[in-house]
Design a protein around this motif. Structure first.
Motif, PDB file in Angstrom:
ATOM      1  N   SER A 214       0.794  -1.019  -0.014  1.00  0.00           N
ATOM      2  CA  SER A 214       0.124   0.064   0.042  1.00  0.00           C
ATOM      3  C   SER A 214       0.875   1.149  -0.132  1.00  0.00           C
ATOM      4  CB  SER A 214      -0.872   0.139   1.149  1.00  0.00           C
ATOM      5  OG  SER A 214      -1.599   1.073   1.117  1.00  0.00           O
ATOM      6  N   SER A 215       0.342   2.264  -0.657  1.00  0.00           N
ATOM      7  CA  SER A 215       1.345   3.567  -0.573  1.00  0.00           C
ATOM      8  C   SER A 215       0.616   4.414   0.183  1.00  0.00           C
ATOM      9  CB  SER A 215       0.987   4.153  -2.101  1.00  0.00           C
ATOM     10  OG  SER A 215      -0.031   4.289  -2.646  1.00  0.00           O
TER      11      SER A 215
ATOM     12  N   THR B 133      -7.965   1.686   9.715  1.00  0.00           N
ATOM     13  CA  THR B 133      -7.114   2.050   8.335  1.00  0.00           C
ATOM     14  C   THR B 133      -7.906   1.776   6.879  1.00  0.00           C
ATOM     15  OG1 THR B 133      -5.103   1.798   9.962  1.00  0.00           O
ATOM     16  CG2 THR B 133      -4.835   1.888   7.526  1.00  0.00           C
ATOM     17  N   GLY B 134      -8.508   0.652   7.245  1.00  0.00           N
ATOM     18  CA  GLY B 134      -8.957   0.188   5.776  1.00  0.00           C
ATOM     19  C   GLY B 134     -10.218   1.107   5.488  1.00  0.00           C
TER      20      GLY B 134
ATOM     21  N   ARG C  16     -10.924   7.985   1.696  1.00  0.00           N
ATOM     22  CA  ARG C  16      -9.748   8.760   1.020  1.00  0.00           C
ATOM     23  C   ARG C  16     -10.029   8.565  -0.536  1.00  0.00           C
ATOM     24  NH1 ARG C  16      -5.026   7.931   3.557  1.00  0.00           N
ATOM     25  NH2 ARG C  16      -5.794   9.227   5.215  1.00  0.00           N
ATOM     26  N   THR C  17     -10.057   7.244  -1.049  1.00  0.00           N
ATOM     27  CA  THR C  17      -9.890   6.969  -2.325  1.00  0.00           C
ATOM     28  C   THR C  17     -11.256   7.261  -2.934  1.00  0.00           C
ATOM     29  OG1 THR C  17     -10.612   4.906  -1.849  1.00  0.00           O
ATOM     30  CG2 THR C  17      -8.237   5.082  -2.270  1.00  0.00           C
TER      31      THR C  17
END
Length: 98
Positions: free
Chosen positions: A26-27, A87-88, A94-95
């Protein structure tokens, strides 16, 4: 009927795999994925240590086991799973907004 510990262990295993994969690939939020994966791996290690130490019976027939490792393992699993879920969800939100 499936017992609750089996369901929890399946959830933790899936979360461990996802968190470890995202910690490497993951970035976004890589540090958060790494912390979650580290907590989950530490929980697994705690259960391995519990099994490796085993249990003993003294001469009075009293069982001696290191139950602390089981408690610590479940707490680490819970913390790692919650961290991975949060976090997921943050990464997903965010995406969507980007």
């Amino acid at each position: 009927m499936v017992e609750l510990p089996v369901v929890l262990l399946a959830l933790v295993t899936a979360t461990l795999i996802i968190a470890t994969r995202n910690a490497v690939k993951s970035s976004h939020d890589r540090w958060a994925w790494r912390v979650s994966a580290a907590l989950l791996w530490a929980g697994l290690l705690s259960f391995i240590v519990h099994v490796a130490l085993g249990s003993t019976l003294d001469e009075n027939g009293v069982l001696h086991e290191q139950f602390t490792f089981v408690l610590v393992g479940w707490v680490l699993f819970l913390a790692g799973t919650l961290g991975a879920v949060v976090t997921g969800l943050r990464s997903r939100r965010r995406t969507r907004h980007a």
